[in-house]
Design a protein around this motif. Structure first.
Motif, short mmCIF file in Angstrom:
data_model
loop_
_atom_site.label_atom_id
_atom_site.label_comp_id
_atom_site.label_asym_id
_atom_site.label_seq_id
_atom_site.Cartn_x
_atom_site.Cartn_y
_atom_site.Cartn_z
N HIS A 1 -53.07 11.46 -11.40
CA HIS A 1 -52.12 10.78 -12.26
C HIS A 1 -52.11 11.36 -13.67
O HIS A 1 -51.33 10.90 -14.50
CB HIS A 1 -52.45 9.29 -12.32
N THR B 1 -52.26 9.09 -19.74
CA THR B 1 -52.05 9.96 -18.59
C THR B 1 -51.43 11.30 -18.99
O THR B 1 -50.83 11.97 -18.17
CB THR B 1 -51.14 9.27 -17.56
N HIS C 1 -48.86 11.93 -20.75
CA HIS C 1 -47.43 11.83 -20.45
C HIS C 1 -46.56 12.15 -21.66
O HIS C 1 -45.49 12.75 -21.52
CB HIS C 1 -47.12 10.41 -19.96
N SER D 1 -41.26 14.28 -22.25
CA SER D 1 -42.23 14.10 -21.17
C SER D 1 -41.82 14.81 -19.90
O SER D 1 -42.49 14.67 -18.87
CB SER D 1 -42.39 12.61 -20.87
N SER E 1 -44.99 7.08 -14.30
CA SER E 1 -44.92 6.93 -15.75
C SER E 1 -43.46 6.96 -16.17
O SER E 1 -42.71 7.85 -15.75
CB SER E 1 -45.69 8.05 -16.46
N ASP F 1 -41.00 6.65 -19.67
CA ASP F 1 -40.96 6.54 -21.12
C ASP F 1 -39.51 6.47 -21.58
O ASP F 1 -38.61 7.05 -20.97
CB ASP F 1 -41.67 7.73 -21.78
N GLU G 1 -43.49 3.25 -23.41
CA GLU G 1 -44.01 3.98 -22.25
C GLU G 1 -44.76 3.04 -21.32
O GLU G 1 -45.51 2.17 -21.77
CB GLU G 1 -44.94 5.11 -22.69
N LYS G 2 -44.52 3.21 -20.06
CA LYS G 2 -45.28 2.49 -19.03
C LYS G 2 -45.88 3.53 -18.11
O LYS G 2 -45.18 4.39 -17.57
CB LYS G 2 -44.36 1.55 -18.26
N ASN G 3 -47.20 3.52 -17.98
CA ASN G 3 -47.84 4.42 -17.04
C ASN G 3 -48.82 3.64 -16.19
O ASN G 3 -48.93 2.42 -16.28
CB ASN G 3 -48.50 5.61 -17.75
N ASN H 1 -37.54 9.45 -19.59
CA ASN H 1 -38.26 10.42 -18.75
C ASN H 1 -37.79 11.85 -19.01
O ASN H 1 -37.57 12.63 -18.08
CB ASN H 1 -38.10 10.08 -17.26
#
Length: 1305
Positions: free
Chosen positions: A552, A579, A581, A609, A810, A812, A878-880, A933
């Protein structure tokens, strides 16, 4: 077929193959009830609460018995097991509580097995998955399994239950029958599948199989050809490695070997599925639903195999060159090769299996019995007590570097075996007679997740520690006394409150093959409660998870892990975050400029990213538009030589970036150009517009072009051919004249879709006497469309919508916004389960909400200043897999860990709304540079066809105006802003570049004020000033001199001069006084070669003086002085050259020989005379006499640090000040003292000689006495001073009024 098309088609093919089987191929729908038809005896459980609560009553919607299953004890050791009778494919589960009761299960896990042993937990997104169950006894909750389970036995493990009652459940499993031929491999047998022809040239391959093993190494399939092609799939250290070579040439310049690794911990004795799909060089490699896509190396497309492909090992014919690779030991099923069912052919004896000793079509049950420990687990087992020999061994696997493996008390002391920093350590503490502690250790890196064995043997007077059965590395140590065993052994942890409690951290991982006193421990008896005891362990399963596979950590980040979590090392990747990212760099030179940066070399990352890595470019910010430059390897004027057999010379142009990186710059740029030049002598360039060109070049995508710089696509001409000024009027390039003299065709290539130039083929240099030189300049692009792509939302109900998309693990989002509203939704995507939402609340809070499975995670960032200030602000979310991050303006940041089961990919099932969604209060204002993304959303294009939203946005100066310095004016533009420096003494994109010049002896600059109707700006002629501000900086080593002189049409003037001792004097003459008002700065030598800044501000009688870093000084004109500066006429810099009455002191004391040094930043109110003189084309009324060289040396930073007044030798109160130097440091020893004395003598001699030379030179020039000395005493040969001026400066054209006396100083 393009590569991208292939990659799109292959996953479709993959999904078809991976979901098909012998049974399911008939019926596409796998939705049969699996539990309800089963007999009562197919249900078993850990315990039963009472009669009528048996496991057989746990069928969905049934009311028989007590209406469901309930165990005797309500704890986490209970389970309900379903025997499906044969292997089934399970795709869903439904649960409800016990009928008409307060008993239900609110959370549960699932285990599955083929043999009722070696259970495997159901995993989802890299975790042991916990399903959400029921909240009452009657409602049904259904869960679709992300990945289907293939098993015969299913175990339901309650994790949480009703607080009002106890555990209770009724359930149903949905799926379908599954059947496949299984073959057992013993390490000797190999399946050899021979082709119908001896040689196969294969363009497309589809290979699939499932395997199960306890061995970490072994070849699953292998095929090769005599030309060096091969394909191999094998286990190495419990990871699967696919190796393919489609061919390498005999010279080695083309290397086709490609190797890809996938998975880990594959020796867990569970089924794993593999699918390999290849179309030419494009490969999809899928292991357990995780697909890697790659292209093979080399240039060949076909896989050339000879005779056969083998499964389970290497054929005998290739054994000698294989390097001793092991054959596969375990089971395989469902082997297919390009449509042929190999396992079915084996059963029908259509394939060679002669190498098998005993071919069986069943998979043998494993003898291993694992124990799974968490951080609060322990297992206690009995052993022999009062023995004089201690022998204990086990196998373990873990990710943690530390943990307790074994602990046992001795009759006198204790023994502890553990992991310390990845190595096995043994501590023996014997308290008999006297305390004796013995430490031994062995191994390293044993926390790699693989199985490792440990054997400790202590007998008589020594102890031995063996790791991984390596007898050669056994560690042996002496024991001074005889040990006596205690008879009780703890594994994994020791939690009893005794004085000998271990301080080791508890073990997290798996153990098996536990031997005590050389006897294998019966762990099944432990499970049945017959021997030993345990706490918080899971028996007959090993739930180890490799959190780094799949990795990841993005963008090449390096993954490391413990049992509970993983971490990413992002160093050297150009990315950061949990991560790796988020890019560390800005997307373009444009963005750096608007952060206030200046020209230089920068790393940029246009897709953030995305997959394109950051790269270095040169940013030129000296103009209004920002230029991005990508350099190449070709030197200017490169001689063309080494033609090939066809008489053509090929020059490859390489750049320091990849094609993708170049495209990311040109795609978003407003304009691109590349300079090309072809210098020739008898070397033709293009020939004719209709003929075959001698020279062409390759651009983007290797497209061939035959136009040259200054021309355009489809026009086979050079610049001179377009402008009709070629050397030969009949030709369209200068070089096509084919002359013996050097000619050149040059110009700019500006069609950006063709750029950059990657290759030039030159075809006319092989003739005798032919010569050519080629120049390919750097690729230069300006502007960034992505950065300024904006939309204005004019209604709270307006929005833009974009097609739905599936987010990655992930996700973003970043954008800029400006608004005067206090509330509004920026964007959202409302899905059935997963969603995201970003909005502004209360004018100062950014709110970010994400749906993650059944949970909703929210976080917010509060700004200390209002966000509805109509200035640009940036939001980054951001979500990872590890955390949620929300950042505002690059400094206010909030981070929150993701839920342990919130790791599913964001799946968007509705459109993405930018602005308001249904019934919500939408965003009012401007938004730009929306990127998700790494992909920029075209807000302008969508806004053109959407009501209530307008493309573009104005008002950039409200956010970026502060970057315009030194009085520069911010000017709005459609995409951005610019700084107008015309009314300042500065230049550059932010009005920060000093404009200055070096004055040689006699150099002067004169600026004349024009009438207002002519000048339009600045100070009109005949103006009467009651306030003015004069600012400039200078550096010089000579005095006296006039720095600045402002004249008038009356006798008013302002002069700033350097006196003979280098001190500054300011002379104000505004009328009303018999003598000018002077300000003397007597205590500082300003002619010391250092730069000094001067700011003189007058408002009526108040004068404010600021010199360098010193405090401001205030002065007041006398009451008798006038307060108006009447009829301002001219500004002189360096010398005075003026008609009319002039203060004779200025002429006689300070104007000869003139200022020598640097002046910079000269500005009177809004007039910059020196800038006007140095910037041609401004149309200013300025003239220069003498040599003026552009230089900012007058504004360079101080090379001498500011000096305190107490130690300033020119400060009035500093007379007699003691030198601050330390005597000890000044003369450290005798050698240094002598050197200082000698150096001082030499300095005095040199100084004396220089003084004599200066005196002689001055004496010689004084006796020459010509008017070229610019002295004001008149010339003997001239009738008057006016005549002297004309004689000495014939270029001076100003009409002289004979009634006035003119001074030339």
């Amino acid at each position: 077929m393009s590569f991208f098309t292939v990659l799109l088609l292959l996953p479709v093919l993959c999904s078809i193959i991976s979901t098909s089987s012998a049974a399911s191929s008939v019926s596409r729908k796998c939705e049969d009830s699996l539990a309800t038809p089963l007999p009562y005896s197919s249900f078993t459980s850990s315990s039963v609460y009472a009669r009528g609560y048996g496991a057989g009553y746990a069928k969905l919607n049934r009311k028989q018995g007590a209406g469901g299953w309930s165990p005797l004890d309500t704890d986490r050791y209970q389970w309900l097991q379903v025997d499906l009778g044969s292997r089934k494919q399970v795709v869903a589960i439904m649960t409800q509580g016990r009928y008409s009761s307060s008993d239900w299960t609110s959370k549960y896990r699932l285990l599955y097995s083929d043999t009722e042993t070696n259970w495997r937990p159901y995993l989802q997104d890299g975790n042991i998955w916990i399903f959400e169950g029921n909240v009452n006894s009657e409602d049904v909750v259904r869960h679709e399994l992300q990945h289907a389970i293939l098993a015969r036995y299913i175990r339901f493990i309650p994790v949480d239950w009703s607080r009002e009652g106890r555990i209770g459940v009724r359930l149903e499993l949905y799926g379908c029958s599954y059947w496949a031929d299984v073959i057992s491999f013993d390490g000797h047998g190999i399946i050899s599948y021979r082709f119908r022809s001896k040689k196969m040239k294969i363009v497309k391959d589809v290979i699939s199989l499932k395997f199960r093993t306890t061995a970490g190494d072994g070849v699953l399939l292998h095929g090769e050809g005599q030309q060096g092609d091969y394909i191999s799939l094998e286990l190495r250290r419990a990871r699967l490695q696919l190796s393919i070579n489609l061919g390498s040439n005999q010279y080695g310049s083309i290397q086709g070997h490609t190797s890809v690794t996938s998975g880990s911990l594959l020796d867990d004795d569970h089924w794993h599925s593999v699918v390999i799909e290849r179309y030419r060089r494009n490969v999809n490699f899928t292991l357990d639903h995780h697909t890697q896509q790659f292209r093979t190396n080399g240039e060949f497309d076909q896989l050339d195999l000879d005779y056969e492909i083998s499964f389970g090992g290497l054929p005998v014919s290739v054994k000698p060159s294989s390097g001793g690779r092991d054959n596969f030991v375990g089971c395989m099923e469902g082997i297919t090769y390009n449509g042929d069912n190999i396992t079915n052919l084996v059963r029908r004896k259509k394939v060679d299996t002669s190498s098998f000793r005993n071919l069986t079509f069943t998979c043998a049950e494993s003898n291993s019995f694992s124990v799974f420990f968490n951080s609060t687990s322990f297992l206690r087992l009995p052993g022999q007590s009062d023995g004089d020999t201690l022998s204990v061994s086990l196998s373990f696997r873990t990710w943690n570097p530390n943990g307790l493996l074994i602990f046992t008390e001795l009759a006198d002391g204790w023994v502890e075996v553990g992991l310390t920093e990845g190595k096995v350590t043994v501590y023996m503490n014997v308290t008999q007679k006297k305390s004796t502690r013995i430490d031994i250790s062995s191994g390293s890196g044993l926390n790699d997740g693989l199985w490792h064995s440990v054997h400790l043997n202590a007998l008589e007077n020594y102890a031995m520690l063996t790791v991984d059965g390596d007898e050669a590395s056994t560690v042996r140590t002496a024991i001074p006394i005889q040990i006596q065993t205690g008879g009780t052994y703890y594994f994994g942890g020791y939690f009893l409150h005794t004085n000998t409690r271990s301080h080791q951290r508890s073990f997290q991982g798996c153990m098996q093959m536990i031997h005590i006193d050389d006897h294998l421990a019966d762990l099944r008896a432990v499970e049945q409660g017959l021997i030993g005891t345990f706490e918080n362990v899971s028996l007959d399963m090993c739930a180890i998870i490799d959190r780094c596979v799949p990795n990841h950590c993005e963008h090449g980040g390096r993954c490391s892990q413990t049992w509970d979590t993983f971490s990413c090392n992002c160093s050297g990747t150009g990315y950061n975050g949990a991560t790796c990212h988020t890019s560390m760099y800005q997307q373009s030179c444009e963005e750096y400029k608007h952060q206030g940066k200046s020209s230089g070399s920068y790393w940029i990352d246009p897709d953030g990213s995305g997959s394109i890595p950051p790269f270095r470019v040169s940013c030129d910010m000296t103009e209004e538009k920002v230029w991005t430059t990508l350099k190449n390897n070709l030197s200017p004027q490169t001689s063309v030589s080494s033609a090939d057999q066809e008489g053509k010379a090929v020059l490859q142009i390489t750049y320091n970036v990849t094609d993708e990186q170049v495209l990311s710059v040109t795609r978003s740029a407003e304009y691109c150009e590349q300079y090309v030049a072809y210098a020739c002598r008898m070397s033709r360039l293009l020939n004719t517009p209709d003929g075959v060109p001698f020279t062409w070049w390759l651009g983007r995508a290797n497209e061939r072009h035959s136009y040259w710089g200054g021309s355009g696509p489809g026009i086979q001409k050079c610049s001179c051919g377009i402008e009709h000024n070629c050397t030969d009027p009949k030709r369209f390039c200068n070089c096509d004249a084919d002359l013996r003299t050097w000619k050149e065709d040059s110009g700019l290539l500006v069609y950006k879709d063709h750029l950059p130039v990657s290759q030039v083929v030159i075809g006319d240099t092989s003739r005798s006497g032919s010569e050519a030189k080629l120049t390919i300049g750097p690729l230069k692009c300006r502007g960034d469309w992505n950065y300024w792509n904006a939309a204005s939302f004019t209604s709270p109900a307006s929005y833009l919508h974009f097609p739905s998309f599936r987010g990655e693990t992930s996700t973003d989002i970043s954008f800029y916004f400006k608004t005067s509203s206090t509330h509004g939704v920026f964007l959202e995507n409302v899905g059935t389960i997963d969603f995201l939402h970003i909005e502004l609340r209360g004018g100062s809070v950014i709110f970010f909400s994400v749906g993650m499975g059944s949970e909703r995670v929210e976080l917010s960032v509060r700004s200390p200043v209002p966000l509805n200030d109509d200035q640009w602000h940036r939001v980054e979310a951001e979500k990872n897999i590890k955390e949620l991050v929300l950042q505002l303006d690059g400094q206010y940041r909030e981070v929150r860990a993701t839920p342990p089961q919130g790791l599913t990919k964001l799946e968007f099932y509705s459109e993405l709304y930018v602005g308001a969604s249904s019934g919500q209060r939408g965003f009012l204002g401007c938004m730009r540079a929306l990127k998700i993304n790494g992909m920029t959303f075209d807000l302008e294009e969508r806004a053109m066809v959407t009501s209530g939203v307008n493309p573009g946005c104005q008002g950039h100066c409200s956010s970026y105006g502060m970057h315009c310095r030194n009085g520069g004016k911010c000017v709005e533009q459609y995409s951005g802003y610019s700084c107008d420096c015309s009314l300042t003494a500065y230049d550059g994109p932010f009005c920060t570049d000093d404009v200055g010049g070096y004055f040689e002896t006699g150099t002067l600059v004169r600026y004349d004020f024009l009438p207002e109707s002519i000048s339009g700006v600045g100070i009109p002629s005949d103006a009467n000033l009651t306030q003015e501000e004069l600012v400039f900086s200078f550096s010089t080593s000579s005095a006296p001199s006039i720095l600045v002189y402002i004249s008038s049409r009356t006798q008013d003037y302002l002069a700033v001069v350097l006196r003979h001792n280098g001190t500054l004097q300011i002379r104000y003459s505004l009328g009303g006084l018999t003598e000018p008002y002077t300000i003397d700065v007597d205590h500082r030598n300003m002619a010391n070669g250092q730069p000094h800044s001067v700011n003189i501000t007058r408002n009526l009688r108040e004068i404010r003086l600021q010199l360098d870093h010193y405090p401001v000084s205030m002065y007041t004109l006398p009451e008798a002085s006038d307060t108006q500066f009447n009829s301002v006429k001219s500004i002189f810099l360096g010398k005075v050259f003026e008609t009319g009455q002039i203060d004779p002191i200025l002429i006689e004391r300070y104007n000869t020989p003139g200022f020598v040094g640097c002046l910079s930043r000269v500005q009177l109110n809004s007039v910059a005379p020196l800038k006007a003189a140095l910037r041609s084309g401004l149309g200013s009324p300025v003239s220069t006499h003498g040599i003026l060289v552009p230089s900012n040396c007058g504004a360079s930073p101080l090379t001498i640090s500011p000096m305190a007044s107490a130690s300033d030798p020119w400060h009035i109160e500093a007379a007699g000040a003691v030198s601050p130097l330390n005597d000890d440091k000044a003369s450290g020893d005798g050698v240094d003292r002598n050197s200082a004395i000698i150096g001082g003598i030499i300095s005095i001699v040199i100084f004396t000689a220089l003084c004599i030379m200066v005196f002689v030179i001055r004496h010689m020039f004084r006796h020459k006495g010509s008017y070229h000395t610019n002295e004001a005493k008149g010339a003997e040969s001239a009738d008057c001073a006016d005549a002297a001026i004309i004689v000495n400066d014939p270029a001076f054209t100003e009409t002289i009024d004979e009634s006035k006396k003119e001074w030339f100083i």
